[in-house]
Design a protein around this motif. Structure first.
Motif, PDB file in Angstrom:
ATOM      1  N   GLU C 346       0.829  -1.213   0.000  1.00  0.00           N
ATOM      2  CA  GLU C 346       0.000   0.000   0.000  1.00  0.00           C
ATOM      3  C   GLU C 346       0.864   1.263   0.000  1.00  0.00           C
ATOM      4  N   ASP C 347       1.905   1.239   0.842  1.00  0.00           N
ATOM      5  CA  ASP C 347       2.780   2.415   0.900  1.00  0.00           C
ATOM      6  C   ASP C 347       3.519   2.605  -0.414  1.00  0.00           C
ATOM      7  N   GLU C 348       3.921   1.490  -0.987  1.00  0.00           N
ATOM      8  CA  GLU C 348       4.631   1.601  -2.254  1.00  0.00           C
ATOM      9  C   GLU C 348       3.710   2.203  -3.324  1.00  0.00           C
ATOM     10  N   ALA C 349       2.470   1.744  -3.331  1.00  0.00           N
ATOM     11  CA  ALA C 349       1.512   2.271  -4.314  1.00  0.00           C
ATOM     12  C   ALA C 349       1.341   3.773  -4.139  1.00  0.00           C
ATOM     13  N   LEU C 350       1.256   4.182  -2.896  1.00  0.00           N
ATOM     14  CA  LEU C 350       1.078   5.606  -2.590  1.00  0.00           C
ATOM     15  C   LEU C 350       2.292   6.418  -3.051  1.00  0.00           C
ATOM     16  N   GLN C 351       3.472   5.882  -2.817  1.00  0.00           N
ATOM     17  CA  GLN C 351       4.697   6.570  -3.233  1.00  0.00           C
ATOM     18  C   GLN C 351       4.727   6.724  -4.751  1.00  0.00           C
ATOM     19  N   ILE C 352       4.346   5.669  -5.452  1.00  0.00           N
ATOM     20  CA  ILE C 352       4.373   5.688  -6.917  1.00  0.00           C
ATOM     21  C   ILE C 352       3.451   6.796  -7.433  1.00  0.00           C
ATOM     22  N   VAL C 353       2.238   6.792  -6.895  1.00  0.00           N
ATOM     23  CA  VAL C 353       1.243   7.737  -7.395  1.00  0.00           C
ATOM     24  C   VAL C 353       1.612   9.169  -7.033  1.00  0.00           C
ATOM     25  N   ASN C 354       2.110   9.353  -5.818  1.00  0.00           N
ATOM     26  CA  ASN C 354       2.422  10.718  -5.365  1.00  0.00           C
ATOM     27  C   ASN C 354       3.611  11.328  -6.098  1.00  0.00           C
ATOM     28  N   LYS C 359      -2.363  11.386 -12.726  1.00  0.00           N
ATOM     29  CA  LYS C 359      -2.849  10.142 -12.107  1.00  0.00           C
ATOM     30  C   LYS C 359      -3.398   9.245 -13.218  1.00  0.00           C
ATOM     31  N   ARG C 360      -2.510   8.453 -13.735  1.00  0.00           N
ATOM     32  CA  ARG C 360      -2.855   7.729 -14.958  1.00  0.00           C
ATOM     33  C   ARG C 360      -3.944   6.681 -14.748  1.00  0.00           C
ATOM     34  N   HIS C 361      -3.907   6.013 -13.617  1.00  0.00           N
ATOM     35  CA  HIS C 361      -4.888   4.946 -13.411  1.00  0.00           C
ATOM     36  C   HIS C 361      -6.283   5.560 -13.247  1.00  0.00           C
ATOM     37  N   ILE C 362      -6.325   6.753 -12.682  1.00  0.00           N
ATOM     38  CA  ILE C 362      -7.612   7.423 -12.523  1.00  0.00           C
ATOM     39  C   ILE C 362      -8.128   7.871 -13.881  1.00  0.00           C
ATOM     40  N   ASN C 386      -5.389   4.831  -0.574  1.00  0.00           N
ATOM     41  CA  ASN C 386      -4.874   3.535  -0.999  1.00  0.00           C
ATOM     42  C   ASN C 386      -5.148   3.316  -2.483  1.00  0.00           C
ATOM     43  N   PRO C 387      -4.175   3.635  -3.319  1.00  0.00           N
ATOM     44  CA  PRO C 387      -4.373   3.471  -4.764  1.00  0.00           C
ATOM     45  C   PRO C 387      -4.657   2.031  -5.184  1.00  0.00           C
ATOM     46  N   LEU C 388      -4.322   1.071  -4.356  1.00  0.00           N
ATOM     47  CA  LEU C 388      -4.592  -0.320  -4.734  1.00  0.00           C
ATOM     48  C   LEU C 388      -6.099  -0.608  -4.702  1.00  0.00           C
ATOM     49  N   ILE C 389      -6.802   0.088  -3.844  1.00  0.00           N
ATOM     50  CA  ILE C 389      -8.265  -0.013  -3.838  1.00  0.00           C
ATOM     51  C   ILE C 389      -8.784   0.525  -5.167  1.00  0.00           C
ATOM     52  N   VAL C 442       2.461   0.091 -11.179  1.00  0.00           N
ATOM     53  CA  VAL C 442       3.826   0.538 -11.468  1.00  0.00           C
ATOM     54  C   VAL C 442       4.033   0.637 -12.978  1.00  0.00           C
ATOM     55  N   SER C 443       3.522  -0.358 -13.663  1.00  0.00           N
ATOM     56  CA  SER C 443       3.704  -0.389 -15.117  1.00  0.00           C
ATOM     57  C   SER C 443       3.093   0.825 -15.779  1.00  0.00           C
ATOM     58  N   SER C 444       1.965   1.279 -15.239  1.00  0.00           N
ATOM     59  CA  SER C 444       1.328   2.431 -15.881  1.00  0.00           C
ATOM     60  C   SER C 444       1.981   3.743 -15.461  1.00  0.00           C
ATOM     61  N   TYR C 445       2.903   3.688 -14.511  1.00  0.00           N
ATOM     62  CA  TYR C 445       3.578   4.917 -14.079  1.00  0.00           C
ATOM     63  C   TYR C 445       5.063   4.893 -14.447  1.00  0.00           C
ATOM     64  N   ARG C 446       5.360   4.258 -15.573  1.00  0.00           N
ATOM     65  CA  ARG C 446       6.755   4.249 -16.029  1.00  0.00           C
ATOM     66  C   ARG C 446       7.266   5.666 -16.219  1.00  0.00           C
ATOM     67  N   PRO C 447       8.567   5.928 -15.993  1.00  0.00           N
ATOM     68  CA  PRO C 447       9.627   4.928 -15.822  1.00  0.00           C
ATOM     69  C   PRO C 447       9.855   4.472 -14.381  1.00  0.00           C
TER      70      PRO C 447
END
Lengths: 323, 311, 666
Positions: C346-354, C359-362, C386-389, C442-447
């Motif tokens: 969850e924390d990793e997801a948050l770090q990636i998005v922030n 916000k590509r997934h959104i 929680n971006p994983l939600i 993660v894949s959608s937030y390359r690199p």
């Protein structure tokens, strides 16, 4: 055993009136395989007998008409062509012996020039041992032509071989192990780090002593070979053991190996893997001949790249005198 | 030019930094760490190009730095002696084509006793350090090493037939030529016996320097390692930098170099454009951005000679 | 601030072969699980032969060497015990010998008939083991563990000679040293012959006497047992390592000895998986049978049978090494779990998005909702904490679930309405898929890259091979020491980034070595490269049919002999790991063997380190396997496209993989 190296130009200039009894070379996809032969002809030196190895694997890799091209370049007739298989040195040697009627001839004082520029290491190892130990030759001349440059892989690596077929002792260089001793592996470093790793894996030595080709053909090569062999050098003791030998000088290489031998022989069986330059490998060969307890291991590749370099640079002649 | 050990997913910067890390561990004697590199990169303020570009080019240059560590320097000293020996033996064999190698060996051993080895500079300089190392590595007797001032006497007594000068780096060749022209001991030697052989044995030599020395002195130069024109960073044939960034890189290095040193030596002494260093010193032929301390945080600092700028 | 002095990487020397006896003792950590082997009938020190199988770095060599007489004596001395009681206190005495592949291949060339080579090898092996026995006796004497009168020693040596030679040798000073040197000279006669055989045609081996197989190997221990009271009731263990280096005939010779082993001798064989080329013996119709003739230990399985114990073992091993570095020991930084910084999914997801402004997934959610004319529902499906939600909601949208339903499920989950079916379903979907969703995020937030960090992660990536774990630690420490020394030495931590880079480096290096696997390296490398592409593609499937696919299954009986050999080699070299065969869908269909890609490769292909789920896609045909191993680029790409192409999925199939279970690696 004494040795001396000199530039081929000087050698041929000095020996232009001398007949060469036997000349041995091999074909490959590179220009430097016939460079020495050309130099001989430029000096009008007479060669009484020549044998050119036509390895089947090399011929298969040539373009159509390639074999005929080398027939002309070397001016060979069928008797002088030795068709052999690269991976079967023993048969190749047997064929050489038969071809030259060496069973019945005394060639101990003959003037022999062996061009190792494009011959694989196991092959020239076994030929040299045969000439020195079996035929008791008292002197040999060996020739080596440096490439002008090596082809590079895209990533910046250098590819001479591909894959591994097996790692084994070069025939006639199995050594004589002492079961009470540990194993010291001396690796003459090349550019293909995976081959060093493969040798270390096969031998599983107690201590590894890498020898880097330095000074190298080009200044930067000394760093490239170290970094390409990072996998074995990352063991602190192995890095600490690092030695050097000039990439083009077999006699200095032999001296370094003698020093290592003196240091380790009391407690270690010594095994050498000549993955560096051919002159360094020649040094290892001469060293191993003097010390039959030493074994020489070679990671035979699945494929050789018979055109790994382009054009040619300096040619060297190495005199070996057995005293 | 660059070794890449990490998959394509990593950015180029990471790859170069990893390469630098490996160089530091396996070649550069752990002289630098990440923080050193960081402080050095902070020197590049974006004065001559964008800061990003300057830093990227600086890293590329650093990754191509040719460094000779202590073990390598020691081995070069050994190799140099071996090359000298080959030279003498080669001369003998030319005169005696049918001689055996054992004869040639004996000749060399005799010849060696009439050789004297010396350095070129002041005591305590790198040439002196190399002379000591040379003697140690080759196990040569102390009797073969004399102060230059003692040599004319030795020559008078017919003890000496050759003077062999040992040095670590030959850049432009100016120092060696000045030594030949100006050094009082050498003057005396040249005057006392015209048959004396003069050899200049040097560990690392740039091609243009070799030409300079051979053209302007009677030294026979024997280098252990030669740097052709391809090792001049910004030359047309350079193998250090790819062509597409060479021009920008040159502007950046020249720009900072002029601030750090002066216009003439902005890219190394007399425009040598070298990227070379040794365990005991960095020659000033190397780009000043590597070694200068003039308001600059060097990555490989140089220990300067106070009295002159040499090459 | 910590200065720039050199700190040794505590994980720099992890190769058991490069360790001397003192190092082995220093770093030895006994795996708890070994004590439990007796429960399954495997006695490491008992009279029955044991085969230890495992990939490189699993610890077999370390174990075999540890059991050797040299190290056991040192251990005894280290514990300040009375050496004179050594023989009384031990159940066994072991000699260690490693089969040297390069040397063994010299026992074969056309200048000498094969029959002769086989006799020579048998003779040679007798000489080697005979010498090893003499060295053991000398070692016992030297350390004061064995007191023996010269006359008794002479008698024993004399009787040993009688085992193979009718004529008495007329000599004084028969002792173990003399016998050792005599055997060594005989061995060197073989060595010389081997060398000469390469140069001379029609050469004959002339050495007397030729020692028949078993004479010394079984004869000497029997004599010792009869002659020395200290040797009564002791097992003499012959530890033979790297069995895979022998040729087929050489293995038959040793197999025969194993099959017909005579007390007090027993064999311990160390080999890679599939290291036995043959189980045949020299006698026709006879072969080695597991359980009857030997017991087998599969190292990777034993070590990972309990994850908790495996991790404990790793912690103990690393603690010893970290204690060797003064500054780490001084600062108390000897717990590898604490040093390797970790992060929750969850924390990793948050770090990636922030880290990203867009916000590509959104945005993708928005696009799907727009197609459904439900854009206004977007805010109800977001959960910024929680971006994983949010990713799970996106997955459900892709699968055709209505926005209203998703909103309800999410709400019940977030409000912990545990009784509701929606809560249970959502929770199940979330827990089972969050790692896979993280990969997709993660894949959608390359690199940006997926991090591979933390003790648990490294333990997983190591795939039960201790050496892999140590290598991961080595690379991480290397990077940490170079790029961020202060953090490591002052705070006792290595960043996520450096651990991930270390894992990627390790994966790359492992991949590069594949090509050098003898004989089949190229094919295995091609297979791995292509599997990586397939698994990654599955992982990025928007509908996540296969949550974390790092395995494939195949009916190996349908493969050609050559293809089976390639797969076996891949397993032998731990590139693939073979798991229990899957149950087939129908009783009449053959079982399919399951192969998992070594997890150490996960960072190279950005794959999950777990193995989940089961669908038909992971079942490869023999033709597919052949092309993936040996086919051209074009053919392979065709197969890959076929295996990874989008297929229509029905919602009830989603139920299928939710509840059926082949799971591994949790």
């Amino acid at each position: 055993m004494l040795g001396y190296m000199e530039a081929a130009k000087e050698f041929f200039f000095r020996n232009s009136a001398v007949d060469m009894d036997l000349f041995i070379a091999s074909i490959s996809g590179e220009e430097r395989c016939y460079r020495v032969w050309n130099m001989l002809n430029e000096r009008d030196m007479t060669v009484n007998q020549k044998i050119i190895f036509y390895f089947e694997e090399v011929i298969r890799s040539l373009e159509s008409g390639g074999e005929q091209k080398y027939d002309e370049l070397f001016n060979v007739n069928e008797k002088e062509k030795m068709h052999s298989i690269l991976y079967d040195e023993i048969s190749g040697l047997a064929a050489l012996e038969e071809c030259l009627n060496l069973d019945d001839r005394d060639i101990s004082n003959s003037k022999i020039l062996l061009d190792i520029s494009t011959m694989t290491k196991p092959y020239f190892f076994i030929i040299i041992q045969y000439l020195i130990n079996e035929k008791k030759c008292t002197s040999l001349h060996l020739a080596y032509t440096e490439p002008q440059s090596y082809y590079q892989l895209q990533e910046g690596g250098y590819l001479f071989t591909r894959g591994t077929s097996r790692s084994s002792n070069i025939p006639a260089y199995s050594g004589m192990k002492d079961v009470s001793k540990k194993t010291a592996l001396v690796i003459l470093l090349g550019f293909e780090g995976e081959r060093s790793s493969e040798v270390v894996r096969s031998v599983d030595p107690d201590v590894t002593i890498p020898v880097n080709g330095f000074p190298a053909y080009m200044p930067k090569f000394k760093d490239i070979s170290l970094l390409q062999n990072e996998e074995i050098l990352k063991e602190p003791e192995t890095l600490y053991n690092l030695r050097y030998a000039p990439a083009k000088d077999p006699f200095e290489t032999k001296i370094v190996l003698e020093e290592i031998y003196a240091e380790y022989r009391d407690h270690y069986n010594i095994c050498i893997s000549p993955l560096g330059t051919k002159p360094m490998a020649l040094g290892a060969c001469l060293f191993a001949l003097k010390h039959p307890d030493v074994s020489v291991i070679y990671p035979y590749p699945r494929e050789y790249n018979f055109k790994s370099s382009e054009r040619y640079s300096d040619t060297w002649i190495y005199h070996v005198e057995i005293i | 030019m660059m070794q890449s050990f990490i998959n394509d997913g990593r950015d180029e910067q990471s790859i170069i930094m990893h390469h630098i890390m490996q160089c530091s561990q396996y070649i550069w004697e752990n002289r630098i760490y990440g923080n050193n590199v960081g402080m050095w990169l902070d020197n590049f303020k974006g004065t001559f190009s964008s800061q990003d570009t300057e830093k990227k080019i600086a890293l590329s240059l650093l990754s191509e730095f040719l460094y000779y560590n202590e073990k390598e320097i020691r081995y070069l000293c050994r190799n140099l002696y071996s090359l000298f020996k080959q030279k003498i033996i080669g001369g003998y064999l030319s005169q005696n084509p049918t001689a055996h190698l054992s004869d040639a060996e004996a000749y060399f051993n005799g010849y060696l006793t009439s050789c004297r080895f010396s350095d070129m500079g002041e005591p305590g300089e790198s040439s002196g350090y190399i002379l000591y190392t040379f003697r140690q590595e080759n196990n040569l007797p102390l009797t073969l090493f004399r102060q230059k001032s003692d040599l004319p006497t030795a020559i008078k007594q017919k003890e000496v037939e050759s003077l062999i000068v040992i040095d670590d780096f030959l850049g432009s060749g100016d120092t060696a030529v000045r030594f030949w022209d100006d050094d009082p001991s050498i003057q005396k030697l040249r005057g006392s016996d015209p048959t004396i052989d003069f050899y200049y044995l040097v560990l690392l030599a740039m091609e243009q320097g070799i030409r300079n020395v051979e053209d302007n002195t009677d030294f026979c130069v024997i280098p252990a390692q030669i740097f052709s024109g391809r090792y001049r960073v910004f030359s047309d044939k350079s193998i250090i930098l790819p062509e597409d960034i060479r021009s920008v890189a040159k502007d950046i290095c020249k720009g900072y170099g002029e601030i750090l040193e002066d216009e003439i030596h902005a890219l190394g002494y007399k425009n040598s454009q070298a990227l070379i260093g040794m365990h005991h010193n960095i020659p000033n032929n190397t780009l000043p951005i590597i070694w200068s301390k003039n308001g600059w945080h060097p990555i490989f600092p140089r220990t300067t000679k106070v009295y002159r700028m040499d090459g | 601030m910590t200065e720039n002095y050199k700190i040794r990487n505590p994980f720099a020397d992890f190769n058991a072969s490069l360790m001397d006896e003192d190092d082995i003792l220093k770093y030895w950590t006994e795996p708890q699980v070994l004590f439990e082997l007796q429960a399954i009938g495997v006695d490491l020190t008992g009279p029955n032969p044991v085969v230890l199988m495992g990939g490189r770095g699993t610890g077999k060599t370390m174990l075999l060497k540890y059991m050797s007489n040299e190290i056991q004596i040192k251990q005894f001395i280290k514990e300040d015990l009375n050496v004179e009681e050594f023989l009384q206190n031990i159940e066994y005495l072991a000699i260690y010998y490693r089969f040297d592949g390069p040397s063994l291949s010299s026992f074969s060339n056309r200048n000498v008939p094969e029959v002769a080579w086989n006799v020579i090898f048998e003779h040679y092996f007798e000489l080697i083991i005979g010498q090893k026995y003499m060295l053991m006796l000398q070692n016992l004497k030297k350390n004061g563990c064995l007191e023996i009168a010269p006359t008794d020693e002479e008698k024993i040596v004399s009787r040993i000679f009688e085992l193979f030679s009718e004529s008495q040798m007329d000599r004084d000073n028969y002792n173990f040293t003399f016998l050792f040197e005599w055997l060594q000279n005989k061995q060197h006669e073989v060595d010389k012959f081997v060398n000469m055989a390469a140069l001379r045609r029609n050469i004959e081996f002339q050495s007397e006497p030729i020692i028949p197989s078993g004479k010394l190997i079984f004869g000497i221990p029997k004599l010792l047992e009869e002659s020395l009271s200290n040797f009564k009731h002791k097992n003499i263990l012959i530890m033979l390592d790297e069995y895979e280096n022998l040729t087929e005939y050489q293995q038959k010779i040793i197999n025969t000895l194993i099959k017909h082993t005579k007390r007090p001798v027993s064999f311990r064989i160390g080999t890679r998986i599939n290291g036995f080329i043959t189980y045949d013996t020299l006698n026709e119709d006879e072969f080695l049978m597991e359980d009857a003739d030997y017991r087998k230990i599969l190292f990777e399985d034993i070590l990972t049978s309990s994850k908790k114990e495996y991790k404990q073992l790793l912690k103990k091993i690393t603690e010893k090494r970290l204690n060797e570095i003064p500054i780490l020991e001084r600062n108390g930084f000897t717990d590898i779990e604490k040093i390797l910084e970790s992060v929750t999914n969850e924390d990793e997801a948050l770090q990636i998005v922030n880290k990203s402004s867009s916000k590509r997934h959104i945005q993708e959610m928005k696009n799907i909702l727009k197609q459904k004319s439900a854009e206004s529902m977007l805010p109800t499906l977001l959960y910024h904490e929680n971006p994983l939600i949010e990713m799970l909601n996106l997955l459900l949208l892709r699968r055709g679930e209505t926005p209203e339903k998703i909103k309800d499920m999410m709400k019940k989950y977030l409000e912990s309405e545990k009784e509701s079916e929606d809560y249970k379903k959502y929770k199940y979907l979330y827990e089972k898929n969050k790692l896979a969703l993280l990969f997709q995020l993660v894949s959608s937030y390359r690199p940006q890259k997926k991090s591979y960090a933390g003790f648990d992660m490294f333990a997983m990536l190591s795939s039960g091979i201790i050496r892999n774990f140590l290598e991961l630690c080595y690379q991480s420490f290397n990077l940490g020491l170079f790029f961020d020394r202060n953090r490591l030495l002052d705070e006792g931590e290595i960043s996520l980034e450096h651990q991930t880079d270390g894992a990627v480096i390790r994966a790359e290096k492992f991949f590069e070595t594949i090509e050098r696997i003898p004989t089949y390296g190229n094919e295995i490398k091609s297979l791995v490269q292509r599997l990586g592409a397939i698994f990654y593609s599955w992982q990025m499937d928007p509908r996540l049919k296969e949550p974390e696919p790092t395995y494939f299954s195949v009916d190996t009986t349908s493969l050609s002999v050559e293809d089976r050999k390639i797969l076996d080699a891949a397993v032998q070299w731990s590139v693939l790991q073979k798991k229990k065969p899957m149950k087939s869908r129908s009783p009449i269909m053959p079982r399919r063997d399951v192969y998992v890609l070594n997890r150490i490769l996960a960072p190279k292909f950005s794959l999950s380190y777990r193995t989940r789920g089961r669908t038909s896609e992971s079942e490869f045909s023999s033709k597919d396997i052949h092309i993936l191993m040996c086919g051209s680029e074009d053919d392979a790409n065709r197969v890959i496209r076929g295996l990874t192409g989008e297929k229509e999925r029905h919602r009830d199939q989603m139920e299928l993989w939710d509840y059926e279970g082949f799971e591994n690696g949790d």
